[in-house]
Scaffold this motif. Structure first.
Motif, mmCIF file in Angstrom:
data_model
loop_
_atom_site.group_PDB
_atom_site.id
_atom_site.type_symbol
_atom_site.label_atom_id
_atom_site.label_comp_id
_atom_site.label_asym_id
_atom_site.label_seq_id
_atom_site.Cartn_x
_atom_site.Cartn_y
_atom_site.Cartn_z
ATOM 1 N N GLY A 368 -34.465 -36.840 -19.491
ATOM 2 C CA GLY A 368 -34.547 -37.991 -20.367
ATOM 3 C C GLY A 368 -35.366 -37.688 -21.611
ATOM 4 N N ARG A 369 -35.132 -38.488 -22.626
ATOM 5 C CA ARG A 369 -35.958 -38.406 -23.838
ATOM 6 C C ARG A 369 -37.109 -39.397 -23.745
ATOM 7 N NH1 ARG A 369 -30.992 -37.957 -28.187
ATOM 8 N NH2 ARG A 369 -30.793 -35.695 -28.118
ATOM 9 N N ARG A 370 -38.060 -39.245 -24.637
ATOM 10 C CA ARG A 370 -39.204 -40.150 -24.646
ATOM 11 C C ARG A 370 -38.767 -41.546 -25.059
ATOM 12 N NH1 ARG A 370 -43.933 -37.520 -27.719
ATOM 13 N NH2 ARG A 370 -42.680 -38.049 -29.551
ATOM 14 N N GLY A 384 -35.139 -50.323 -25.965
ATOM 15 C CA GLY A 384 -35.064 -49.043 -25.261
ATOM 16 C C GLY A 384 -34.156 -48.055 -25.961
ATOM 17 N N THR A 385 -34.433 -46.783 -25.748
ATOM 18 C CA THR A 385 -33.705 -45.725 -26.445
ATOM 19 C C THR A 385 -32.293 -45.504 -25.890
ATOM 20 O OG1 THR A 385 -34.848 -44.177 -25.001
ATOM 21 C CG2 THR A 385 -35.747 -44.474 -27.204
ATOM 22 N N ARG A 389 -25.435 -51.261 -24.075
ATOM 23 C CA ARG A 389 -24.221 -50.562 -23.668
ATOM 24 C C ARG A 389 -23.333 -51.422 -22.791
ATOM 25 N NH1 ARG A 389 -24.168 -45.168 -23.876
ATOM 26 N NH2 ARG A 389 -25.994 -44.147 -24.744
ATOM 27 N N GLY B 28 -29.585 -32.244 -31.516
ATOM 28 C CA GLY B 28 -30.368 -33.067 -30.596
ATOM 29 C C GLY B 28 -30.991 -32.224 -29.496
ATOM 30 N N GLY B 29 -32.181 -32.590 -29.068
ATOM 31 C CA GLY B 29 -32.853 -31.807 -28.036
ATOM 32 C C GLY B 29 -33.516 -32.664 -26.988
ATOM 33 N N LEU B 30 -34.387 -32.040 -26.228
ATOM 34 C CA LEU B 30 -35.151 -32.709 -25.176
ATOM 35 C C LEU B 30 -36.575 -32.160 -25.204
ATOM 36 C CD1 LEU B 30 -32.869 -32.613 -21.970
ATOM 37 C CD2 LEU B 30 -33.608 -34.658 -23.216
ATOM 38 N N ALA B 41 -38.794 -33.006 -33.205
ATOM 39 C CA ALA B 41 -40.090 -33.661 -33.407
ATOM 40 C C ALA B 41 -41.197 -32.639 -33.585
ATOM 41 C CB ALA B 41 -40.400 -34.588 -32.232
ATOM 42 N N HIS B 357 -26.600 -36.035 -24.545
ATOM 43 C CA HIS B 357 -27.506 -36.939 -25.256
ATOM 44 C C HIS B 357 -26.987 -37.254 -26.653
ATOM 45 C CE1 HIS B 357 -29.888 -34.776 -22.212
ATOM 46 N NE2 HIS B 357 -30.536 -35.922 -22.076
ATOM 47 N N PRO B 358 -27.131 -38.501 -27.087
ATOM 48 C CA PRO B 358 -26.654 -38.857 -28.419
ATOM 49 C C PRO B 358 -27.327 -37.988 -29.482
ATOM 50 C CG PRO B 358 -27.366 -40.822 -27.204
ATOM 51 C CD PRO B 358 -27.747 -39.644 -26.370
ATOM 52 N N PRO B 360 -29.004 -37.535 -33.275
ATOM 53 C CA PRO B 360 -29.631 -38.361 -34.307
ATOM 54 C C PRO B 360 -28.799 -38.312 -35.595
ATOM 55 C CG PRO B 360 -30.879 -36.316 -33.993
ATOM 56 C CD PRO B 360 -29.790 -36.322 -32.968
ATOM 57 N N GLU B 378 -35.117 -37.638 -32.728
ATOM 58 C CA GLU B 378 -34.330 -38.383 -31.751
ATOM 59 C C GLU B 378 -34.952 -39.753 -31.483
ATOM 60 O OE1 GLU B 378 -35.503 -35.366 -31.340
ATOM 61 O OE2 GLU B 378 -33.866 -33.999 -30.841
ATOM 62 N N GLU B 379 -36.301 -39.757 -31.433
ATOM 63 C CA GLU B 379 -36.989 -40.996 -31.075
ATOM 64 C C GLU B 379 -36.863 -42.035 -32.197
ATOM 65 O OE1 GLU B 379 -40.938 -40.039 -29.975
ATOM 66 O OE2 GLU B 379 -41.330 -42.004 -29.075
ATOM 67 N N ALA B 382 -33.387 -43.363 -32.360
ATOM 68 C CA ALA B 382 -33.067 -44.331 -31.302
ATOM 69 C C ALA B 382 -33.512 -45.738 -31.682
ATOM 70 C CB ALA B 382 -33.713 -43.913 -29.986
#
Lengths: 410, 410
Positions: A368-370, A384-385, A389, B28-30, B41, B357-358, B360, B378-379, B382
């Motif tokens: 998951g992402r932050r 929420g990220t 949906r 996009g990453g994690l 980030a 993951h979507p 950005p 990404e954050e 979102a």
């Protein structure tokens, strides 16, 4: 039309990872006053809070904008079946919910006992809400009186109060249609309606329905109150890919109430026995623990968050949420690779009913992402990220987070 | 089925405004740890930050919830073609990627060189990964040996290592089908399979494939290692509206790698020559600058953000993002009316692969609303004001921001 489920079906693979989907029935709520707290926000939920801080949140709209889901469509949506495309009739739901296996071609029908007066005019569409014992007694009479009609086996089952279910078993090679008009006129002071087939394949079934109504009235003629039957909601067996076929998942259902067990069974989950009464929280945890090694996917259902909302009892709904919170550490101890907490619809105590409001969604996995969430509430879910949906997005997200989906295209 | 592309196609108009779509492949990453920073980030990106502060952000899901896009579907989605509706085979992609123009009716096939032992049993499905030079030498032998089969022109092209492409040119008025089973059994120790047509229109092509395999083995009989061929992935030419037809855009592709040039060419973009090796950042900027006056739309592709993610090299992915950031002012100097920065999928170093993951999304134009974004991450994406969207929404948004779409309805 191809949909997301078809795509996922082509990409799903078996792995060792485990998914736990916790459904807090009707969990979304409303504040009682402008800018007040919802039931979720009011509840003291230290364990859910801690989980939320390691999760991504979002919101699910189970059917569509503004649409209040019934339990059937709400759950089908959670299981990845777009409820506007995959329709399960209430009759089929009721039948499987009480443990009756339906085969292709059979038709299941929901019935109400009614009180008929002179000239067959309906006096009470629910026959004074008889006790479950009286219901069982009447069902026994009908079973004795109507074991079959024109060679088609007829099965009558008790549900509760004025509700019962009839299953017509299709003779070999002669599937029965279920596209038939209601017997129940939905008002009193008129006669029950004659069932009419809306397509040629349902003509035989319409005849069976009308014969059943007539013979039931004869069999119940000496009953003062429960002397008629009304039908509404005919359904054949839904034809859609099973959970195993769609997702390559060996899936188990842990639930206490017939409707939810029926839904899970319809999509091919194993329904695990649960010890205890009503929501049987400890029995559910025990079933989960004892079967943890045997399945890839668990649907874990909590009912009382909905019932208390339906009762309009804000404080009691808060309490039921807190009871679940106390249970949560035992679920997390099992270390699911992916855990989701979600509802099948909202049930605000303010409305005393299901509602159209999106349900808050929480997903925790290693991928998951932050997310800024500090708590699992409607408000935090709305920022929420995971975003807002459509319900059928949930299963693909869980499958992806469990690394159970291959890449689409090169 | 009507889709957004059909609607946009009816509304598109030519104007002088220019759109620059920057695709940071796999951007996009994690985070590596719960609640940690992603590659984006972590990167120091003063220029992207400044751009983000003048832009609207959002997220794109290229295929659908939970679906990990391949490069083909990811790019088609960015270009406005719903990848569940518009499918391009890998053979066609490979062919156009090496600059081969396909016509309607032709079939392109991906081949692997293999090592066959006694009894034609496959010893190595990649023939020991020959050098590109050896590959070219073998391709030359095949070209000489198999210029045509049964009057159908056959073209053989080198790709790299063990990979090559064969194009069968359809005779006038006799389109070739491409629905054929694989020759490649995907395991060693067995013989190559016989290609079988899955529909009548592919029977001729299946025969061509099997003849090619047999004649190639004869032609390569004296080779110790590269002595067989395996086929997998046959494709005809996709039938969908070109970029110019769909958007009235004269569009150019600035990319270094065959796959991306191929995709752009398939939708009708001009593929501009780029000086330099690998990602050739300066060469790409040069190509953009020199052609700025000639086109309405530029697809500007950066590859290394993906490759480093695939390698699982978090620090190096961060570095590649920073290299792009250094380049960005030169792009902005050209004053595009609309600039978008986006990925074709996520490639978290944590997963060493594409992910679901979507991605950005950033859009700057003269007609954007205020957005809280301070950085392109990404954050922040979102919580961006563009929301979470389906990939094919991007092109209509860019067209609109460039004032290139007429009103829908009166």
């Amino acid at each position: 039309m191809s949909d997301l489920l078809d795509t996922v079906r082509g990409l799903a693979k078996k792995t060792d990872s485990k998914i736990l989907m916790v459904v807090l029935d009707g969990v979304g709520g409303l504040p009682l006053t402008v800018n007040g707290d919802t039931e979720l926000a009011t509840a003291r939920t230290p364990n859910l809070d801690a989980l939320a801080q390691e999760s991504q949140l979002g919101q699910l709209e189970l059917v569509g904008a503004g649409i209040t889901p019934g339990s059937g469509p709400g759950h089908l949506s959670l299981f990845g079946y777009d409820p506007l495309k995959y329709v399960v009739g209430r009759g089929a739901l009721s039948a499987v919910g009480i443990g009756v296996k339906l085969n292709r071609g059979d038709v299941a029908v929901r019935g109400n006992f009614a009180t008929l007066g002179a000239g067959r005019l309906i006096l009470d569409r629910r026959a004074g809400r008889p006790s479950d014992e009286k219901n069982a007694e009447i069902v026994a009479k009908l079973r004795a009186a109507i074991p079959e009609i024109d060679g088609v086996a007829v099965e009558v089952y008790t549900e509760s109060e004025h509700r019962f279910v009839v299953v017509f078993r299709a003779p070999e090679g002669q599937p029965l249609g279920a596209n038939i008009s209601d017997v129940d006129p939905q008002v009193t002071g008129v006669e029950p309606k004659t069932a009419i087939a809306n397509d040629p394949s349902s003509e035989v079934t319409a005849g069976l329905i009308n014969t059943f109504v007539a013979r039931a009235e004869v069999a119940l003629a000496d009953e003062p109150q429960v002397n008629g039957v009304l039908f509404r909601g005919y359904s054949d067996v839904p034809h859609f890919p099973s959970f195993e076929d769609a997702y390559q998942l060996k899936a188990a259902c842990i639930a206490s109430y017939p409707m939810y067990k029926g839904l899970a069974s319809l999509v091919g989950m194993d329904v695990l026995p649960v010890e205890g009464h009503e929501d049987a929280l400890e029995g559910k945890v025990k079933a989960l623990r004892e079967n943890w090694a045997k399945y890839d996917f668990f649907y874990f259902h909590i009912k009382k968050t909905d019932s208390t909302g339906e009762d309009g009892d804000f404080a009691e709904k808060v309490h039921k949420i807190e009871l679940f919170d106390e249970l949560l550490p035992q679920l997390l101890e099992l270390q699911p690779d992916v855990i989701a907490v979600v509802g099948d619809h909202s049930t605000p105590s303010k409305l005393k009913s299901h509602s159209w409001h999106p349900v808050p969604l929480l997903i925790r996995s290693n991928y998951g992402r932050r997310d800024p969430a500090q708590r699992y509430t409607e408000e935090e879910a709305a920022r929420g990220t995971l975003g807002l949906r459509h319900g059928p997005d949930l299963m693909p997200l869980l499958m992806a987070n469990a690394l159970k989906l291959n890449k689409y295209g090169a």
